[in-house]
Design an enzyme around this catalytic site. Structure first.
Site, mmCIF file in Angstrom:
data_model
loop_
_atom_site.group_PDB
_atom_site.id
_atom_site.type_symbol
_atom_site.label_atom_id
_atom_site.label_comp_id
_atom_site.label_asym_id
_atom_site.label_seq_id
_atom_site.Cartn_x
_atom_site.Cartn_y
_atom_site.Cartn_z
ATOM 1 C CB SER A 116 -0.955 -0.039 1.201
ATOM 2 O OG SER A 116 -1.993 0.907 1.069
ATOM 3 C CG HIS A 150 -5.416 -1.090 -1.907
ATOM 4 N ND1 HIS A 150 -4.930 -2.221 -1.283
ATOM 5 C CD2 HIS A 150 -4.971 -0.019 -1.184
ATOM 6 C CE1 HIS A 150 -4.231 -1.854 -0.216
ATOM 7 N NE2 HIS A 150 -4.227 -0.533 -0.149
#
Length: 244
Positions: A116, A150
């Protein structure tokens, strides 16, 4: 540090080629959340020389780290950056001089990784959606591309990433959860996945709009998946006519 396994962690540790690698965790993007630091030590302390650096606590880390941040980080085999708010993390790094230290670590060949925000930070540009609508941010610029994470878990990111690339953001790479991009210098050597169906994509602006090209991913349970990639045959390189 995935919830359902450790295939990506194992892959990254193998890149150090050390029997007991020195691994330092930077939990800055989470505000040095205690639960994240504890999870790191549970995962890595048994087989590694594990440490962490905190920028939001008076005690900055383990073993006198606060007195020798540069010396400590440059002495690592692997620097692992946690997820969270990439904008806040980059601001804190710059305030403490960690951006310059991490660039030096990269030039020395220290393995740098993270999920991330820990992925977005290495790129010249990235798409962040931590607070509010997705927006572009500037990373450390070690990799001369953009990055979006994501990609499957948060579907709105796909449309926004395409929009920003079409509006002038650098061409770059999008990854689904459980998928990692392995670079050596600025060359993409391999895409690896802890899921059999995980994918990554090259996203480029073209004359007819934005083009999304799937990149072949190696599932980490495949035979030979943990063998080093051949640096003489990168999957994509900085000399690629549109990805650079």
């Amino acid at each position: 540090m995935e919830k359902d396994g450790s295939l990506l962690d194992d892959y990254v540790l193998a890149l150090t080629q050390a029997d007991r690698p020195r691994v330092c965790f930077l939990p800055t993007a989470s505000g040095d959340a205690d639960h994240y630091v504890v999870r790191f030590y549970r995962r890595f302390s048994s087989g590694c020389e594990a440490s962490h650096v905190s920028l939001f606590r008076r005690d900055q880390g383990t073993g006198g780290v606060e007195d020798h941040l540069a010396t400590h980080l440059l002495g690592q085999d692997l620097i692992y950056v946690g997820g969270g708010n990439v904008v806040s993390m980059l601001g804190a790094w710059r305030a403490h001089g960690l951006d310059a230290i991490l660039r030096k670590a990269w030039r020395r060949g220290v393995v740098l990784c993270g999920p991330s925000a820990g992925s977005l930070c290495w790129f010249e540009q990235a798409l962040s959606a931590f607070h509010g609508a997705p927006r572009p941010v500037r990373g450390l610029g070690l990799l001369p591309y953009s990055n979006c994470v994501h990609y499957d878990a948060e579907p709105e990111r796909r449309a926004e990433y395409h929009r920003f690339v079409g509006d002038g953001m650098r061409d770059g790479f999008a990854v689904e959860d459980g998928v990692a991009l392995h670079f050596r210098a600025t060359n993409l050597l391999r895409v690896v996945s802890s899921r059999p169906d995980g994918s990554a994509y090259l996203v480029q602006a073209g004359g007819d709009g934005v083009v999304e090209t799937p990149l072949r991913a190696t599932h980490l349970t495949d035979a030979g998946a943990l063998q080093p990639a051949d640096p003489s045959t990168p999957l994509l390189s900085a000399g690629h006519p549109v990805a650079a």
